[in-house]
Motif scaffolding. Structure first.
Motif, mmCIF file in Angstrom:
data_model
loop_
_atom_site.group_PDB
_atom_site.id
_atom_site.type_symbol
_atom_site.label_atom_id
_atom_site.label_comp_id
_atom_site.label_asym_id
_atom_site.label_seq_id
_atom_site.Cartn_x
_atom_site.Cartn_y
_atom_site.Cartn_z
ATOM 1 N N MET A 1 -50.365 -17.690 89.458
ATOM 2 C CA MET A 1 -49.486 -18.651 89.334
ATOM 3 C C MET A 1 -48.108 -17.879 89.502
ATOM 4 O O MET A 1 -47.877 -17.014 88.578
ATOM 5 N N SER A 2 -47.047 -18.347 90.442
ATOM 6 C CA SER A 2 -45.983 -17.587 90.343
ATOM 7 C C SER A 2 -45.161 -17.734 89.301
ATOM 8 O O SER A 2 -45.250 -18.770 88.482
ATOM 9 N N LYS A 3 -43.989 -16.928 89.173
ATOM 10 C CA LYS A 3 -43.293 -17.058 87.986
ATOM 11 C C LYS A 3 -42.289 -18.349 88.236
ATOM 12 O O LYS A 3 -41.930 -18.978 87.056
ATOM 13 N N TYR A 4 -42.225 -18.715 89.401
ATOM 14 C CA TYR A 4 -41.138 -19.914 89.374
ATOM 15 C C TYR A 4 -42.251 -21.207 89.189
ATOM 16 O O TYR A 4 -41.561 -22.067 88.621
ATOM 17 N N LEU A 5 -43.257 -21.230 89.620
ATOM 18 C CA LEU A 5 -44.061 -22.340 89.275
ATOM 19 C C LEU A 5 -44.501 -22.470 87.926
ATOM 20 O O LEU A 5 -44.253 -23.435 87.181
ATOM 21 N N GLU A 6 -44.434 -21.482 87.115
ATOM 22 C CA GLU A 6 -44.602 -21.356 85.715
ATOM 23 C C GLU A 6 -43.640 -21.818 85.026
ATOM 24 O O GLU A 6 -43.692 -22.462 84.086
ATOM 25 N N ARG A 7 -42.592 -21.297 85.351
ATOM 26 C CA ARG A 7 -41.279 -21.990 84.766
ATOM 27 C C ARG A 7 -41.114 -23.299 85.192
ATOM 28 O O ARG A 7 -40.581 -24.054 84.036
ATOM 29 N N ALA A 8 -41.620 -23.717 86.280
ATOM 30 C CA ALA A 8 -41.219 -25.353 86.542
ATOM 31 C C ALA A 8 -42.234 -25.907 85.390
ATOM 32 O O ALA A 8 -41.864 -27.111 84.813
ATOM 33 N N LYS A 9 -43.357 -25.525 85.190
ATOM 34 C CA LYS A 9 -44.230 -26.061 84.341
ATOM 35 C C LYS A 9 -43.786 -26.153 82.826
ATOM 36 O O LYS A 9 -44.039 -27.114 82.016
ATOM 37 N N GLU A 10 -43.200 -25.200 82.519
ATOM 38 C CA GLU A 10 -42.557 -24.890 81.349
ATOM 39 C C GLU A 10 -41.387 -26.033 81.179
ATOM 40 O O GLU A 10 -41.441 -26.638 80.055
ATOM 41 N N ILE A 11 -40.643 -26.131 82.030
ATOM 42 C CA ILE A 11 -39.568 -27.307 82.156
ATOM 43 C C ILE A 11 -39.764 -28.439 81.908
ATOM 44 O O ILE A 11 -39.487 -29.518 81.159
ATOM 45 N N ARG A 12 -40.961 -28.829 82.857
ATOM 46 C CA ARG A 12 -41.586 -30.421 82.842
ATOM 47 C C ARG A 12 -42.215 -30.547 81.361
ATOM 48 O O ARG A 12 -42.477 -31.688 81.207
ATOM 49 N N ALA A 13 -42.706 -29.603 80.730
ATOM 50 C CA ALA A 13 -43.303 -29.973 79.466
ATOM 51 C C ALA A 13 -42.199 -30.219 78.226
ATOM 52 O O ALA A 13 -42.668 -30.580 77.257
ATOM 53 N N ILE A 14 -41.050 -29.653 78.573
ATOM 54 C CA ILE A 14 -39.847 -30.250 77.244
ATOM 55 C C ILE A 14 -39.634 -31.657 77.356
ATOM 56 O O ILE A 14 -39.200 -32.266 78.665
ATOM 57 N N GLU A 15 -39.745 -32.082 76.312
ATOM 58 C CA GLU A 15 -39.593 -33.535 76.156
ATOM 59 C C GLU A 15 -38.141 -34.081 76.054
ATOM 60 O O GLU A 15 -37.573 -35.016 76.468
ATOM 61 N N VAL A 16 -37.435 -33.114 75.114
ATOM 62 C CA VAL A 16 -36.093 -33.366 74.510
ATOM 63 C C VAL A 16 -35.375 -32.147 74.813
ATOM 64 O O VAL A 16 -35.788 -31.186 74.178
ATOM 65 N N PRO A 17 -34.180 -31.888 75.487
ATOM 66 C CA PRO A 17 -33.838 -32.877 76.384
ATOM 67 C C PRO A 17 -34.688 -33.154 77.736
ATOM 68 O O PRO A 17 -35.324 -32.134 78.146
ATOM 69 N N HIS A 18 -34.575 -34.285 78.107
ATOM 70 C CA HIS A 18 -35.494 -34.528 79.408
ATOM 71 C C HIS A 18 -34.640 -33.642 80.729
ATOM 72 O O HIS A 18 -33.544 -33.668 80.437
ATOM 73 N N HIS A 19 -35.800 -33.264 81.540
ATOM 74 C CA HIS A 19 -34.789 -32.690 82.604
ATOM 75 C C HIS A 19 -35.514 -33.325 83.984
ATOM 76 O O HIS A 19 -36.624 -33.483 84.170
ATOM 77 N N ASN A 20 -34.447 -33.755 84.544
ATOM 78 C CA ASN A 20 -34.865 -34.473 85.708
ATOM 79 C C ASN A 20 -35.493 -33.555 86.868
ATOM 80 O O ASN A 20 -35.582 -32.475 86.648
ATOM 81 N N CYS A 21 -35.829 -34.230 87.964
ATOM 82 C CA CYS A 21 -36.601 -33.516 89.002
ATOM 83 C C CYS A 21 -35.616 -32.397 89.595
ATOM 84 O O CYS A 21 -36.019 -31.123 89.882
ATOM 85 N N ALA A 22 -34.408 -32.796 89.857
ATOM 86 C CA ALA A 22 -33.392 -31.794 90.363
ATOM 87 C C ALA A 22 -33.122 -30.731 89.377
ATOM 88 O O ALA A 22 -33.097 -29.474 89.981
ATOM 89 N N GLN A 23 -32.968 -30.910 88.435
ATOM 90 C CA GLN A 23 -32.814 -29.869 87.125
ATOM 91 C C GLN A 23 -34.113 -28.888 87.253
ATOM 92 O O GLN A 23 -33.978 -27.721 87.242
ATOM 93 N N SER A 24 -35.180 -29.617 87.248
ATOM 94 C CA SER A 24 -36.420 -28.803 87.112
ATOM 95 C C SER A 24 -36.685 -27.956 88.456
ATOM 96 O O SER A 24 -37.100 -26.676 87.923
ATOM 97 N N VAL A 25 -36.426 -28.413 89.342
ATOM 98 C CA VAL A 25 -36.639 -27.327 90.506
ATOM 99 C C VAL A 25 -35.502 -26.279 90.391
ATOM 100 O O VAL A 25 -35.724 -25.188 90.306
ATOM 101 N N LEU A 26 -34.190 -26.672 90.317
ATOM 102 C CA LEU A 26 -33.069 -25.556 90.273
ATOM 103 C C LEU A 26 -33.409 -24.560 89.180
ATOM 104 O O LEU A 26 -33.292 -23.254 89.167
ATOM 105 N N MET A 27 -33.705 -25.127 87.939
ATOM 106 C CA MET A 27 -34.049 -24.350 86.731
ATOM 107 C C MET A 27 -34.985 -23.390 86.915
ATOM 108 O O MET A 27 -35.090 -22.393 86.102
ATOM 109 N N SER A 28 -35.807 -23.875 87.838
ATOM 110 C CA SER A 28 -37.163 -22.807 87.919
ATOM 111 C C SER A 28 -36.829 -21.433 88.553
ATOM 112 O O SER A 28 -37.477 -20.496 88.528
ATOM 113 N N PHE A 29 -35.568 -21.451 89.054
ATOM 114 C CA PHE A 29 -34.897 -20.256 89.682
ATOM 115 C C PHE A 29 -33.862 -19.595 89.085
ATOM 116 O O PHE A 29 -33.261 -18.508 89.525
ATOM 117 N N THR A 30 -33.331 -19.997 87.968
ATOM 118 C CA THR A 30 -32.073 -19.498 87.537
ATOM 119 C C THR A 30 -32.349 -18.132 86.978
ATOM 120 O O THR A 30 -31.146 -17.402 87.374
#
Length: 134
Positions: A1-30
């Protein structure tokens, strides 16, 4: 699994604060962009839920934001992202249509949106690799 996909999965697992889909994609590459998560979160805050209106899916917007920050802003690539997404999703790009089709198929919202985020993160990563940006 790439580091970007791994980061996306970490972000999507966070419940509070919620990360919308645009945030989740962008934040995977920060990290590769040298952009802090808080700034990325704020930049993309209004683009979830189809710009909070059910229109263009946030993963598309987040993907295009990410590409732009890597200086990939040519019309051909932008159109390819949109058209390839349409091809994979029955010609739909609007959040409301994608969610409606998912619900009609018996799917739940979060797993559906998570899958779209992961798909776009992988797709953006492929484009960035092809263009020598990462």
């Amino acid at each position: 699994m790439s580091k970007y996909l791994e980061r996306a999965k970490e972000i999507r697992a966070i419940e509070v604060p919620h990360h919308n889909c645009a945030q989740s994609v962008l934040m995977s590459f920060t990290q590769s962009l040298k952009l802090d998560d808080e700034t990325a979160y704020k930049i993309a805050v209004a683009f979830g839920g189809g710009m909070k209106s059910g229109i263009t899916c946030g993963v598309i917007v987040g993907g295009l934001m990410t590409l732009g920050l890597f200086d990939v802003d040519d019309m051909e690539t932008t159109q390819k992202v949109i058209n390839d997404f349409k091809t994979r999703h029955n010609q739909m790009i609007d959040c409301k249509d994608l969610l409606k089709a998912n619900a009609a198929a018996g799917g739940q919202k979060k797993p559906h949106c998570d899958a779209l985020v992961y798909e776009m993160v992988q797709y953006v990563e492929e484009i960035l690799k092809e263009k020598g940006k990462i």
